[in-house]
Design an enzyme around this catalytic site. Structure first.
Site, mmCIF file in Angstrom:
data_model
loop_
_atom_site.group_PDB
_atom_site.id
_atom_site.type_symbol
_atom_site.label_atom_id
_atom_site.label_comp_id
_atom_site.label_asym_id
_atom_site.label_seq_id
_atom_site.Cartn_x
_atom_site.Cartn_y
_atom_site.Cartn_z
ATOM 1 C CE LYS A 11 3.295 6.793 -6.506
ATOM 2 N NZ LYS A 11 4.459 6.945 -6.114
ATOM 3 N NE ARG A 86 1.543 1.329 -9.438
ATOM 4 C CZ ARG A 86 1.398 1.833 -8.384
ATOM 5 N NH1 ARG A 86 0.382 2.870 -8.490
ATOM 6 N NH2 ARG A 86 1.798 1.801 -7.446
ATOM 7 N NE ARG A 123 2.926 4.731 2.895
ATOM 8 C CZ ARG A 123 3.788 4.451 1.583
ATOM 9 N NH1 ARG A 123 3.254 5.678 1.528
ATOM 10 N NH2 ARG A 123 3.433 3.381 1.330
ATOM 11 N NE ARG A 155 0.371 1.358 1.438
ATOM 12 C CZ ARG A 155 0.923 2.905 0.627
ATOM 13 N NH1 ARG A 155 0.270 4.077 0.666
ATOM 14 N NH2 ARG A 155 1.284 1.926 -0.544
ATOM 15 N NE ARG A 166 4.083 -0.930 -2.002
ATOM 16 C CZ ARG A 166 4.566 -0.131 -1.434
ATOM 17 N NH1 ARG A 166 5.141 -0.462 -0.375
ATOM 18 N NH2 ARG A 166 4.533 1.488 -1.767
HETATM 19 P P1 AP5 Z 1 3.887 9.024 -0.423
HETATM 20 O O1 AP5 Z 1 3.327 10.494 0.055
HETATM 21 O O2 AP5 Z 1 2.884 7.658 0.119
HETATM 22 O O3 AP5 Z 1 4.452 8.590 -1.214
HETATM 23 P P2 AP5 Z 1 3.898 7.813 -2.801
HETATM 24 O O4 AP5 Z 1 4.884 8.193 -2.950
HETATM 25 O O5 AP5 Z 1 2.878 8.228 -2.118
HETATM 26 O O6 AP5 Z 1 3.889 6.186 -1.982
HETATM 27 P P3 AP5 Z 1 3.267 5.437 -2.085
HETATM 28 O O7 AP5 Z 1 3.557 3.871 -0.971
HETATM 29 O O8 AP5 Z 1 1.680 5.505 -1.519
HETATM 30 O O9 AP5 Z 1 3.425 4.598 -3.788
HETATM 31 P P4 AP5 Z 1 2.815 3.618 -4.057
HETATM 32 O O10 AP5 Z 1 2.828 3.643 -5.808
HETATM 33 O O11 AP5 Z 1 3.425 1.889 -4.197
HETATM 34 O O12 AP5 Z 1 1.167 2.681 -4.072
HETATM 35 P P5 AP5 Z 1 -0.274 3.200 -4.131
HETATM 36 O O13 AP5 Z 1 -0.918 3.512 -3.382
HETATM 37 O O14 AP5 Z 1 -0.140 4.206 -5.802
HETATM 38 O O15 AP5 Z 1 5.238 9.251 1.254
HETATM 39 C C1 AP5 Z 1 6.025 8.772 1.610
HETATM 40 C C2 AP5 Z 1 6.453 8.594 2.915
HETATM 41 O O16 AP5 Z 1 7.344 9.478 2.825
HETATM 42 C C3 AP5 Z 1 5.283 9.108 3.682
HETATM 43 O O17 AP5 Z 1 6.002 8.521 5.051
HETATM 44 C C4 AP5 Z 1 5.934 10.749 3.405
HETATM 45 O O18 AP5 Z 1 4.936 11.441 5.273
HETATM 46 C C5 AP5 Z 1 7.182 10.786 3.582
HETATM 47 N N1 AP5 Z 1 7.447 11.532 2.785
HETATM 48 C C6 AP5 Z 1 6.452 12.028 1.214
HETATM 49 N N2 AP5 Z 1 7.127 13.163 0.522
HETATM 50 C C7 AP5 Z 1 8.681 13.287 1.786
HETATM 51 C C8 AP5 Z 1 9.727 13.995 1.550
HETATM 52 N N3 AP5 Z 1 9.542 15.416 0.426
HETATM 53 N N4 AP5 Z 1 10.075 13.981 2.081
HETATM 54 C C9 AP5 Z 1 10.400 13.238 2.934
HETATM 55 N N5 AP5 Z 1 9.468 12.048 3.767
HETATM 56 C C10 AP5 Z 1 8.790 12.406 2.560
HETATM 57 O O19 AP5 Z 1 -0.507 1.374 -4.216
HETATM 58 C C11 AP5 Z 1 -0.384 0.791 -3.875
HETATM 59 C C12 AP5 Z 1 -1.311 -0.901 -4.792
HETATM 60 O O20 AP5 Z 1 -2.211 -0.660 -5.310
HETATM 61 C C13 AP5 Z 1 0.329 -0.981 -5.436
HETATM 62 O O21 AP5 Z 1 1.169 -2.005 -5.085
HETATM 63 C C14 AP5 Z 1 -0.273 -1.674 -6.469
HETATM 64 O O22 AP5 Z 1 -0.969 -3.038 -5.616
HETATM 65 C C15 AP5 Z 1 -1.639 -1.335 -6.668
HETATM 66 N N6 AP5 Z 1 -2.285 -0.497 -7.666
HETATM 67 C C16 AP5 Z 1 -2.389 1.163 -7.216
HETATM 68 N N7 AP5 Z 1 -2.837 1.698 -8.492
HETATM 69 C C17 AP5 Z 1 -2.193 0.759 -9.796
HETATM 70 C C18 AP5 Z 1 -2.706 0.827 -10.804
HETATM 71 N N8 AP5 Z 1 -2.884 2.248 -11.974
HETATM 72 N N9 AP5 Z 1 -2.533 -0.333 -11.372
HETATM 73 C C19 AP5 Z 1 -2.373 -1.569 -11.246
HETATM 74 N N10 AP5 Z 1 -2.171 -1.791 -9.115
HETATM 75 C C20 AP5 Z 1 -2.122 -0.692 -8.691
#
Ligand code: AP5
Length: 230
Positions: A11, A86, A123, A155, A166
């Protein structure tokens, strides 16, 4: 635009590209929370434990953050939301927030479970500039950030046990959003298990198709209005 998908789906990677391509802001609630934790603000203190355990920060807090962010002038031409909504309650709140601003384009990125786990275990993020480095960039083998030379770290919520939680939370609280958006035909699904470039191409096609459909609908409505006036 809203980018939906489980942890590790890509994402953030795709939201960043979309924001650059369209000249609109990327709004990542995960990034906003991580910054607050790093700066030890009141929000950071409240979110830290929940994030470390892989849970969700409350809807009230998240809705407040997004409401404040979407009120800023730089979102007038559009925005990409990464990590929000979410929960169904957040999605309903977002509908109210964007009422009158045109329909949301929602893109769900699908990736098989074993690939998500592989990506998150590999990552690394730069402690200095925040760059995300993945398997495809050889993250595990790199000693320093390829962008700025800063130190690379995993991370804290990419710990395998937290990743499992998660993924469970995604399935329970966020997966229902797919149905929520599918019912109103604003959902587009892309295959995220291909190179980032290929995923970006698919998303670009979807966004173009959605924009064209919107233009056609507006033109039809306009024509209908003129016919009625005659
Ligand atoms: P990346 O692009 O970082 O993936 P992502 O989907 O953004 O993964 P996240 O782990 O950041 O998502 P998340 O939803 O768990 O965390 P968030 O930060 O939103 O890619 C991942 C890896 O794969 C990278 O190494 C990248 O290089 C690689 N990659 C990407 N595309 C690729 C491809 N096509 N092929 C191969 N490799 C690839 O949230 C964190 C925390 O914050 C949550 O757990 C929660 O506690 C809180 N939070 C955030 N938003 C909310 C909300 N709206 N409500 C409640 N709590 C929230």
């Amino acid at each position: 635009m809203v980018i939906l998908g489980p942890p590790g789906a890509g994402k953030g990677t795709q939201a960043e590209r979309l924001a650059r391509a369209y000249g609109i802001p990327k709004i990542s609630t995960g990034d906003i929370l991580r910054e607050a934790v790093a700066l030890e603000t009141e929000l950071g203190r409240r979110a830290r434990a929940t994030m470390a355990a892989g849970g969700l920060v409350s809807d009230t807090i998240m809705n407040g953050i997004v409401s404040e962010r979407l009120a800023r002038a730089d979102t007038a031409r559009g925005f990409v939301l990464d990590g929000y909504p979410r929960t169904v309650a957040q999605a309903e709140f977002l509908d109210e927030l964007v009422a009158g601003r045109g329909p949301l384009i929602v893109v769900e990125i699908r990736v098989p479970l074993e690939e998500l786990v592989r990506r998150l275990s590999g990552r690394r993020v730069c402690g200095a500039c925040g760059a995300v480095v993945g398997h495809l960039d050889g993250a595990e083998a790199l000693a320093a950030c390829p962008r700025c030379g800063g130190g690379l770290v995993a991370r804290s919520d990419d710990d395998p046990e937290v990743v499992r939680e998660r993924l469970r939370v995604y399935e329970r609280d966020t997966q229902p959003l797919v149905e929520f958006y599918r019912r109103r035909s604003t959902l587009f699904v892309v295959d995220g298990h291909q190179s980032p470039d290929r995923v970006a191409e698919q998303i670009a096609r979807v966004v173009t198709a959605a924009a064209e459909a919107r233009r056609d609908a507006a033109a039809t409505a306009d024509l209908g209005g003129r016919t009625e006036r005659r």
